[in-house]
Design a protein around this motif. Structure first.
Motif, PDB file in Angstrom:
ATOM      1  N   GLN A 280       0.835  -1.202   0.000  1.00 24.69           N
ATOM      2  CA  GLN A 280       0.000   0.000   0.000  1.00 24.69           C
ATOM      3  C   GLN A 280       0.869   1.252   0.000  1.00 24.69           C
ATOM      4  N   TYR A 281       1.937   1.212   0.785  1.00 25.35           N
ATOM      5  CA  TYR A 281       2.823   2.371   0.867  1.00 25.35           C
ATOM      6  C   TYR A 281       3.488   2.650  -0.480  1.00 25.35           C
ATOM      7  N   LEU A 282       4.071   1.624  -1.087  1.00 28.00           N
ATOM      8  CA  LEU A 282       4.773   1.817  -2.352  1.00 28.00           C
ATOM      9  C   LEU A 282       3.820   2.284  -3.451  1.00 28.00           C
ATOM     10  N   ALA A 283       2.602   1.785  -3.445  1.00 29.03           N
ATOM     11  CA  ALA A 283       1.625   2.243  -4.441  1.00 29.03           C
ATOM     12  C   ALA A 283       1.335   3.733  -4.274  1.00 29.03           C
ATOM     13  N   ALA A 284       1.328   4.213  -3.032  1.00 31.38           N
ATOM     14  CA  ALA A 284       1.013   5.622  -2.771  1.00 31.38           C
ATOM     15  C   ALA A 284       2.130   6.563  -3.204  1.00 31.38           C
ATOM     16  N   ILE A 285       3.391   6.084  -3.165  1.00 32.19           N
ATOM     17  CA  ILE A 285       4.498   6.977  -3.536  1.00 32.19           C
ATOM     18  C   ILE A 285       4.962   6.766  -4.976  1.00 32.19           C
ATOM     19  N   ASP A 286       4.329   5.849  -5.686  1.00 35.77           N
ATOM     20  CA  ASP A 286       4.703   5.594  -7.081  1.00 35.77           C
ATOM     21  C   ASP A 286       4.545   6.878  -7.892  1.00 35.77           C
ATOM     22  N   GLY A 287       5.638   7.306  -8.529  1.00 32.29           N
ATOM     23  CA  GLY A 287       5.599   8.492  -9.383  1.00 32.29           C
ATOM     24  C   GLY A 287       6.004   9.796  -8.716  1.00 32.29           C
ATOM     25  N   ILE A 288       6.294   9.793  -7.402  1.00 34.21           N
ATOM     26  CA  ILE A 288       6.684  11.057  -6.774  1.00 34.21           C
ATOM     27  C   ILE A 288       8.068  11.477  -7.257  1.00 34.21           C
ATOM     28  N   ALA A 289       8.327  12.781  -7.209  1.00 35.23           N
ATOM     29  CA  ALA A 289       9.612  13.318  -7.667  1.00 35.23           C
ATOM     30  C   ALA A 289      10.731  12.851  -6.757  1.00 35.23           C
ATOM     31  N   TYR A 290      11.912  12.708  -7.352  1.00 29.74           N
ATOM     32  CA  TYR A 290      13.092  12.312  -6.592  1.00 29.74           C
ATOM     33  C   TYR A 290      14.232  13.276  -6.917  1.00 29.74           C
ATOM     34  N   GLY A 291      14.929  13.721  -5.901  1.00 32.67           N
ATOM     35  CA  GLY A 291      16.083  14.588  -6.131  1.00 32.67           C
ATOM     36  C   GLY A 291      15.693  16.039  -6.347  1.00 32.67           C
ATOM     37  N   ASP A 292      16.544  16.751  -7.069  1.00 33.64           N
ATOM     38  CA  ASP A 292      16.394  18.194  -7.212  1.00 33.64           C
ATOM     39  C   ASP A 292      15.137  18.584  -7.981  1.00 33.64           C
ATOM     40  N   ASN A 293      14.631  19.771  -7.633  1.00 36.99           N
ATOM     41  CA  ASN A 293      13.569  20.392  -8.406  1.00 36.99           C
ATOM     42  C   ASN A 293      14.203  21.078  -9.611  1.00 36.99           C
ATOM     43  N   PRO A 294      13.682  20.879 -10.819  1.00 34.19           N
ATOM     44  CA  PRO A 294      14.297  21.500 -11.992  1.00 34.19           C
ATOM     45  C   PRO A 294      14.464  23.018 -11.877  1.00 34.19           C
ATOM     46  N   ASP A 477      20.484  -5.347   1.597  1.00 30.54           N
ATOM     47  CA  ASP A 477      21.918  -5.502   1.795  1.00 30.54           C
ATOM     48  C   ASP A 477      22.572  -5.977   0.501  1.00 30.54           C
ATOM     49  N   ARG A 478      23.856  -5.708   0.361  1.00 28.80           N
ATOM     50  CA  ARG A 478      24.584  -6.172  -0.826  1.00 28.80           C
ATOM     51  C   ARG A 478      24.537  -7.704  -0.866  1.00 28.80           C
ATOM     52  N   GLY A 479      24.257  -8.234  -2.043  1.00 30.90           N
ATOM     53  CA  GLY A 479      24.125  -9.668  -2.210  1.00 30.90           C
ATOM     54  C   GLY A 479      22.712 -10.179  -1.999  1.00 30.90           C
ATOM     55  N   ALA A 480      21.768  -9.261  -1.698  1.00 34.23           N
ATOM     56  CA  ALA A 480      20.392  -9.675  -1.446  1.00 34.23           C
ATOM     57  C   ALA A 480      19.758 -10.248  -2.720  1.00 34.23           C
ATOM     58  N   THR A 481      18.890 -11.225  -2.529  1.00 33.31           N
ATOM     59  CA  THR A 481      18.160 -11.834  -3.645  1.00 33.31           C
ATOM     60  C   THR A 481      16.773 -11.215  -3.733  1.00 33.31           C
ATOM     61  N   LEU A 482      16.397 -10.756  -4.915  1.00 40.89           N
ATOM     62  CA  LEU A 482      15.080 -10.154  -5.092  1.00 40.89           C
ATOM     63  C   LEU A 482      14.014 -11.247  -5.120  1.00 40.89           C
ATOM     64  N   ARG A 483      12.846 -10.906  -4.639  1.00 42.38           N
ATOM     65  CA  ARG A 483      11.741 -11.854  -4.585  1.00 42.38           C
ATOM     66  C   ARG A 483      10.838 -11.630  -5.787  1.00 42.38           C
ATOM     67  N   PRO A 484      10.710 -12.591  -6.667  1.00 39.07           N
ATOM     68  CA  PRO A 484       9.845 -12.434  -7.849  1.00 39.07           C
ATOM     69  C   PRO A 484       8.417 -12.069  -7.439  1.00 39.07           C
ATOM     70  N   GLY A 485       7.857 -11.110  -8.183  1.00 38.93           N
ATOM     71  CA  GLY A 485       6.494 -10.671  -7.908  1.00 38.93           C
ATOM     72  C   GLY A 485       6.389  -9.587  -6.858  1.00 38.93           C
ATOM     73  N   GLN A 486       7.509  -9.237  -6.205  1.00 41.60           N
ATOM     74  CA  GLN A 486       7.495  -8.197  -5.182  1.00 41.60           C
ATOM     75  C   GLN A 486       7.848  -6.843  -5.791  1.00 41.60           C
ATOM     76  N   PRO A 487       7.258  -5.746  -5.256  1.00 40.92           N
ATOM     77  CA  PRO A 487       7.542  -4.408  -5.789  1.00 40.92           C
ATOM     78  C   PRO A 487       8.840  -3.826  -5.227  1.00 40.92           C
ATOM     79  N   TYR A 488       9.528  -3.068  -6.089  1.00 40.17           N
ATOM     80  CA  TYR A 488      10.752  -2.379  -5.667  1.00 40.17           C
ATOM     81  C   TYR A 488      10.782  -0.985  -6.277  1.00 40.17           C
ATOM     82  N   LYS A 489      11.593  -0.099  -5.664  1.00 34.54           N
ATOM     83  CA  LYS A 489      11.695   1.288  -6.129  1.00 34.54           C
ATOM     84  C   LYS A 489      12.854   1.464  -7.097  1.00 34.54           C
ATOM     85  N   LEU A 490      12.593   2.159  -8.188  1.00 33.25           N
ATOM     86  CA  LEU A 490      13.628   2.604  -9.118  1.00 33.25           C
ATOM     87  C   LEU A 490      13.591   4.119  -9.213  1.00 33.25           C
TER      88      LEU A 490
END
Length: 493
Positions: A280-294, A477-490
């Motif tokens: 629910q949290y990740l769905a709510a922040i999907d698309g928010i700006a990241y970093g500097d304002n242009p 953590d470094r070396g972590a294995t991603l879980r198929p079907g789980q959401p992640y932030k890019l």
């Protein structure tokens, strides 16, 4: 970059913004809080010294609210994220000792990781904090901490101490005619204030964890968020570049806080007992700006673009850039070379040579001034040599604006080759390119079968540290294995 920066001093610590609060030892109990070898000065506080009652003021000044919001880049419009923060806040407040209180939530358009609640019932959260948190329990942990400051009346306690110290200072200086003692008292006050504020932060942490649990959230969310904050700060610090103030600017060291909130959570129960509402949290922040304002300039890899000032440049190889409020700063990984780019105020008829002389505090080499044209832009360059650094300086005029470009190399090595490439990359930004600029944003993606963190890191629009940012941003953590079907932030453009 939205202000002026008048000097560079490579190797010095990042500029500290210090609010001068005077705190005097006025009670015997405070003496135990003193640190260092100073001996407290005995001062009798007059019985008529003013005191604050601790009452909570409702409403507050709309003008003050507007100024505060403007200082953080304005209000950030993200309806889904605002609803989430408001819902989490309401749920937390009902679990506090003051469930009748209400808070008006404002999202701030700032990449800094920060949040704060005011005694007047206003609560502020930056989009930078939303981007770093990974679930509702982590967000709730921060909000519970800030709300605890209000319910525990910490601001009122600090105000009372400040008011009493002001009176003591006035009595010492004006009545007792003893400015030396007054100065010593003010010096001692810094130690006591730091200790007092530190104890308040730890108290708010403990209260916040208990509130988290009572509200049904995972109490270990506090430790997870602080760990992410610690890693994010270390990642930025690894570039050697000072950044905008965040939670670490006003709170005790994160490792110590992680230990304390983890212990507090363990006293409540085992991990996983409370909700984290991650999807629910990740769905709510999907698309928010990241970093500097242009509007304040953007860093894209080694390129900096500022549409409002109409200027762009590309840093030389191996330089990492950071856009701060007063300047664009850059450094190589080992810190042996640094650069600064900023705007400077000029007077009518002031030459570029005079600009360099007026804005550079160290000596400039005699005969080193040179007039140039950089892609049709007038410029003046010069050389300055310090005991430990060799500087290349330039002042360039772009339209009605004047900019400084400074590169420093540790030792006696002239940074001219890299400086020349950097200087030659400076160009004006056309209106069409300025209109096309958009901030980077958070995109929520689903991991496919066999997809790795390394593959996700290559999709991050952050230059050459994509994997590091992906891991930190997702609490992995470094070396972590991603879980198929789980959401992640890019981070995407």
């Amino acid at each position: 970059m939205n202000g002026l920066f008048t000097r560079i001093w490579p190797g010095a610590a990042a500029t500290r913004r210090v609010a001068a609060l005077v705190l005097i030892l006025v009670a015997a109990g405070c003496a135990g809080e003193q640190t260092g070898a100073l001996t407290p000065v005995a001062v009798t506080v007059p019985p008529e010294a003013p005191r604050t009652t601790g009452g909570r003021e409702r409403g507050g000044s709309d003008a003050d609210h507007a100024k505060l919001v403007a200082s953080f880049g304005g209000e950030y419009r993200a309806p889904a994220a605002l609803r989430l923060v408001s819902d989490v806040t309401d749920r937390l407040v009902k679990a506090t000792e003051r469930p009748d209180e209400t808070y008006a939530v404002t999202l701030l358009d700032s990449p800094a990781v920060n949040a704060f609640a005011l005694p007047n019932g206003r609560l502020y959260v930056t989009r930078g904090l939303l981007a770093l948190a990974n679930d509702s329990s982590e967000l709730a942990a921060v909000l519970a901490h800030e709300i605890a400051h209000v319910t525990l009346r910490h601001a009122n306690a600090r105000t009372e101490m400040a008011l009493r110290s002001e009176l003591v200072s006035k009595v010492v200086a004006d009545v007792l005619k003893d400015p030396a003692t007054g100065a010593l008292l003010q010096d001692q006050s810094r130690f006591v204030l730091a200790k007092f504020s530190r104890s308040q932060e730890f108290e708010a942490d403990q209260t916040g964890v208990r509130t988290l649990s009572r509200a049904g959230y995972d109490p270990f969310g506090a430790a997870r968020f602080l760990n992410s904050l610690n890693r994010a700060t270390a990642l930025r610090a690894g570039s050697g570049i000072p950044t905008e103030p965040d939670l670490l600017a006003t709170h005790p060291s994160t490792p110590e806080r992680i230990t304390q909130v983890t212990q507090a959570a363990r006293r409540i129960g085992a991990p996983g007992l409370g909700a984290d509402d991650r999807a629910q949290y990740l769905a709510a922040i999907d698309g928010i700006a990241y970093g500097d304002n242009p509007a304040d300039g953007l860093v894209r890899g080694r390129r900096f673009i500022h549409p409002r000032l109409g200027v762009t440049f590309e840093a030389p190889d191996n330089f990492a850039l950071e856009n701060t409020a007063r300047a664009v700063l850059g450094t190589t990984p080992e810190g042996g070379r640094r650069l600064l780019f900023d705007a400077v105020e000029t007077h009518a008829g002031q030459s570029l040579e005079d600009v360099l002389r007026a804005t550079w505090n160290d000596a400039i080499e005699t005969g080193s001034f040179e007039n140039r044209m950089i892609q049709g832009l007038p410029a003046v360059t010069a050389v300055s040599k310090g005991k430990e650094w060799f500087f290349r300086l330039a002042a360039v005029r772009v339209g009605t604006n004047t900019f400084r470009m400074i590169m420093a190399a540790r030792g006696a090595t002239d940074p001219e080759p890299a400086f020349g490439r950097w200087l030659s990359s400076l160009a004006a930004v056309g209106p069409e390119e300025a209109r096309r600029l958009r901030p980077a944003r958070i995109q929520i993606v689903t991991a496919g079968p066999g997809e790795s963190a390394e593959a996700m890191g290559r999709r991050m629009a952050v230059g050459d540290r994509g994997l590091d940012y992906f891991l930190v941003l997702n609490g992995l953590d470094r070396g972590a294995t991603l879980r198929p079907g789980q959401p992640y932030k890019l981070i995407v453009e």
